[in-house]
Design a protein around this motif. Sequence first.
Motif, PDB file in Angstrom:
ATOM      1  N   ILE A 421      -0.506  19.861  10.025  1.00 45.49           N
ATOM      2  CA  ILE A 421      -0.451  18.436  10.348  1.00 45.49           C
ATOM      3  C   ILE A 421      -1.823  17.831  10.089  1.00 45.49           C
ATOM      4  N   PHE A 422      -1.856  16.803   9.254  1.00 46.87           N
ATOM      5  CA  PHE A 422      -3.085  16.193   8.772  1.00 46.87           C
ATOM      6  C   PHE A 422      -3.100  14.718   9.160  1.00 46.87           C
ATOM      7  N   ALA A 423      -4.153  14.300   9.851  1.00 47.99           N
ATOM      8  CA  ALA A 423      -4.328  12.876  10.147  1.00 47.99           C
ATOM      9  C   ALA A 423      -5.677  12.444   9.599  1.00 47.99           C
ATOM     10  N   LEU A 424      -5.670  11.367   8.845  1.00 50.12           N
ATOM     11  CA  LEU A 424      -6.903  10.800   8.308  1.00 50.12           C
ATOM     12  C   LEU A 424      -7.156   9.492   9.054  1.00 50.12           C
ATOM     13  N   THR A 425      -8.246   9.451   9.809  1.00 48.37           N
ATOM     14  CA  THR A 425      -8.628   8.207  10.470  1.00 48.37           C
ATOM     15  C   THR A 425      -9.846   7.654   9.737  1.00 48.37           C
ATOM     16  N   TYR A 426      -9.850   6.358   9.493  1.00 47.74           N
ATOM     17  CA  TYR A 426     -10.925   5.805   8.674  1.00 47.74           C
ATOM     18  C   TYR A 426     -11.396   4.446   9.198  1.00 47.74           C
ATOM     19  N   ASN A 427     -12.645   4.151   8.877  1.00 45.74           N
ATOM     20  CA  ASN A 427     -13.267   2.901   9.267  1.00 45.74           C
ATOM     21  C   ASN A 427     -13.002   1.865   8.168  1.00 45.74           C
ATOM     22  N   THR A 428     -12.248   0.823   8.488  1.00 49.84           N
ATOM     23  CA  THR A 428     -11.802  -0.130   7.463  1.00 49.84           C
ATOM     24  C   THR A 428     -12.931  -1.021   6.942  1.00 49.84           C
ATOM     25  N   SER A 429     -14.122  -0.921   7.523  1.00 51.59           N
ATOM     26  CA  SER A 429     -15.232  -1.691   6.960  1.00 51.59           C
ATOM     27  C   SER A 429     -15.843  -0.997   5.747  1.00 51.59           C
ATOM     28  N   PHE A 430     -15.505   0.292   5.556  1.00 49.15           N
ATOM     29  CA  PHE A 430     -16.010   1.054   4.405  1.00 49.15           C
ATOM     30  C   PHE A 430     -14.896   1.553   3.490  1.00 49.15           C
ATOM     31  N   VAL A 431     -13.697   1.711   4.038  1.00 49.61           N
ATOM     32  CA  VAL A 431     -12.585   2.312   3.299  1.00 49.61           C
ATOM     33  C   VAL A 431     -11.351   1.425   3.443  1.00 49.61           C
ATOM     34  N   ASN A 432     -10.696   1.119   2.338  1.00 53.43           N
ATOM     35  CA  ASN A 432      -9.447   0.367   2.443  1.00 53.43           C
ATOM     36  C   ASN A 432      -8.248   1.319   2.374  1.00 53.43           C
ATOM     37  N   SER A 433      -7.078   0.819   2.636  1.00 53.57           N
ATOM     38  CA  SER A 433      -5.885   1.668   2.727  1.00 53.57           C
ATOM     39  C   SER A 433      -5.551   2.318   1.388  1.00 53.57           C
ATOM     40  N   GLU A 434      -5.848   1.625   0.280  1.00 61.32           N
ATOM     41  CA  GLU A 434      -5.571   2.196  -1.040  1.00 61.32           C
ATOM     42  C   GLU A 434      -6.442   3.430  -1.274  1.00 61.32           C
ATOM     43  N   MET A 435      -7.712   3.342  -0.886  1.00 64.50           N
ATOM     44  CA  MET A 435      -8.625   4.484  -1.007  1.00 64.50           C
ATOM     45  C   MET A 435      -8.153   5.643  -0.137  1.00 64.50           C
ATOM     46  N   ALA A 436      -7.749   5.321   1.090  1.00 65.34           N
ATOM     47  CA  ALA A 436      -7.299   6.355   2.026  1.00 65.34           C
ATOM     48  C   ALA A 436      -6.080   7.084   1.483  1.00 65.34           C
ATOM     49  N   ASN A 437      -5.139   6.333   0.939  1.00 69.84           N
ATOM     50  CA  ASN A 437      -3.946   6.954   0.366  1.00 69.84           C
ATOM     51  C   ASN A 437      -4.290   7.829  -0.832  1.00 69.84           C
ATOM     52  N   ARG A 438      -5.218   7.330  -1.665  1.00 71.91           N
ATOM     53  CA  ARG A 438      -5.610   8.094  -2.846  1.00 71.91           C
ATOM     54  C   ARG A 438      -6.305   9.395  -2.441  1.00 71.91           C
ATOM     55  N   PHE A 439      -7.198   9.305  -1.475  1.00 72.95           N
ATOM     56  CA  PHE A 439      -7.916  10.482  -0.986  1.00 72.95           C
ATOM     57  C   PHE A 439      -6.934  11.518  -0.442  1.00 72.95           C
ATOM     58  N   CYS A 440      -6.027  11.053   0.393  1.00 72.91           N
ATOM     59  CA  CYS A 440      -5.022  11.944   0.984  1.00 72.91           C
ATOM     60  C   CYS A 440      -4.158  12.592  -0.087  1.00 72.91           C
ATOM     61  N   ASN A 441      -3.668  11.799  -1.032  1.00 68.29           N
ATOM     62  CA  ASN A 441      -2.808  12.325  -2.091  1.00 68.29           C
ATOM     63  C   ASN A 441      -3.549  13.336  -2.974  1.00 68.29           C
ATOM     64  N   ARG A 442      -4.837  13.066  -3.250  1.00 66.86           N
ATOM     65  CA  ARG A 442      -5.605  13.991  -4.079  1.00 66.86           C
ATOM     66  C   ARG A 442      -5.795  15.333  -3.374  1.00 66.86           C
ATOM     67  N   ILE A 443      -6.046  15.292  -2.064  1.00 64.13           N
ATOM     68  CA  ILE A 443      -6.211  16.543  -1.311  1.00 64.13           C
ATOM     69  C   ILE A 443      -4.964  17.403  -1.442  1.00 64.13           C
ATOM     70  N   PHE A 444      -3.811  16.796  -1.206  1.00 59.92           N
ATOM     71  CA  PHE A 444      -2.575  17.574  -1.200  1.00 59.92           C
ATOM     72  C   PHE A 444      -2.109  17.926  -2.616  1.00 59.92           C
ATOM     73  N   GLN A 445      -2.473  17.103  -3.572  1.00 63.50           N
ATOM     74  CA  GLN A 445      -2.199  17.462  -4.974  1.00 63.50           C
ATOM     75  C   GLN A 445      -3.020  18.691  -5.364  1.00 63.50           C
TER      76      GLN A 445
END
Length: 451
Positions: A421-445
Motif C-alpha cells: 500500500i503506497f500513499a504519496l502526500t505532497y505539498n501543493t506549493s511545490f508539486v501539482n497533481s499532474e506531477m504527483a500522478n506522473r511520479f507515482c506512475n513512473r515508480i510502479f512502471q
Amino acid sequence: MEPEAKWLWKTTQTEDFYATYTISYQLTLATREPLLKEHLLQALAHLSRKVPLLRVCFGRRNGEVWIREMAEEALDFEVVSNVTIQDLHKSLQTYRYDLEKGPLWCVKLLSEPPSSPEVPAGFDASKFCHMYTLFLGLHHGITDGNSNMRICGFLVQILESVMGKKAIDDAEQLGVYVSDEKTRRLLEDYVASLEADPELRRKVMDEIQSRYGKYSLLKSTYKGVGEKVPRTGVLEKNLDSDSTIAFIKRCRAEGVTVNSAFIALSSVAVVDLLVDQGLEQDTYDIRSDHVLNARRYWGGDTSQYLGCHLLPLLPVVAKTPRNIEGKFWDFARSVHQDILRKLNEGGPLLEEAAKHFMAAKPDFDPTFQYEFCVTNMGNVTGLVTEGGDHVQALHVVRTVAMNTVPCTWSILLHTFRNRMIFALTYNTSFVNSEMANRFCNRIFQRLQESL
C-alpha cells in the motif's frame, strides 16, 4: 473544581519537531452484522481507557510545554456523510485539536459504504457483507506510525469483542506510553564516542556539510508549478497480492531489501521527471530522507512502548544514472549497501551527535532539500491484525500533512494482508497533481519492469 492533572514530562525535541504535523489514517472494516454508532462509541471509550497515549494533552508548567494526562475523559467522534475520502483526509490534516484539554485524536465514520473497496485475496464478502470506512486523526507530537498501527489493531480487536458481546477489562492497559529518554541516552553515548574519535567526527561533519548549499533538484527544475497557498495532496496506489509477492521474492533473490529497492525505484522516477523537464545529465545525485523508528536501537523487547519515537531524518544520496536499462538491480544493490552501512553505524544518531560540534545555526538549512522522503513500515498485518469472527480489517492507509514544511513529497509505504500500500502526500506549493500522478506512475512502471 477541575481534578489536578498528572504531569508526565516536558516535551522533547522529537515531540516538538513532529508537533507541526497532523496524521490521518483510513481503515476499511467489514462486519457480519451492521456496525452501529453505539458499537463504535463503546469501542472508542474502551480504546481511550486502555491506551494511555490517547488520554494525554499539553499544558504549560513553569513557562514550558509539558505532556500531561487529560483532566476528564472525552471522545471526539462524528458520523459524516456526503464527503469524499480526499475531503476527509484534508479536514483531518488541518484539524484543530484542543491542545490543553484534549483529546489529541479524533475518529470519523463515513456513513456511506466504500464504492470500490480494496479487498484482500481470499476475503469472504458473503460472510462479512457490511463495509465501513473509519478515519483516525492524530496529533503527531504524541505518537508515531508504530503506535498508530498498534492503535488501529487495538480498535479492531476491541470492536471484535464489543460486537461479540465479550467482557472488556479497562484496567488492562494496551502498551506503555514513554518519553524518548532511551534515545537521548543513546545520543549522549554517540556524542561521547565522537569526542573520543576526531577522525570519525570529522568524517561525519564533512558528510553533513556536503549537503549545505544543495537545493532540491525538483524544486529548482520545476518552478512556478504549485499553488500560492500550500495544502496537502494525497495520492494512493496499491500493488495486487501477486505482484507484491513477486516483487518481494525478486528483492530477496537480488540481495536487497524491499525498502532499498523502492528507494532505488523512486530515485529513478525522480530522474525521469527531471529529464521530462529538460534537465539532462548522465547521472544525478538524488537525495532521499528516511524516517526511522528509534526503537530499533533501544535493545530488548520494545513492542509495548508507545509514543513519538522517531529519529532525525536520515539522508541518503544515490548517484542515479539517467539510463538504467539492464542495470537497475546493480543500482539497487549500491543503494542498499549505503543504507545498510548508515543503519549499522546508527546514522541518524551519529549525525545528530555530530551537530553538537558544529555551528548551531548554519547559513543554509538543508533539512527539507530532499527529492522525496520515505516512511516504510514493512508488513503491518501483525500490528493492525486481520480481525476475527465479527470484524475484519481489509485495508489501511496512512497520510501526513505536508503543507506546513517546505518540501516536495513524502512516500508512506507498508504491506497489509499481502498487498503493498503506497500513499504519496505532497505539498501543493511545490508539486501539482499532474506531477504527483506522473511520479507515482513512473515508480510502479519501473517496478513492473524490474520483475
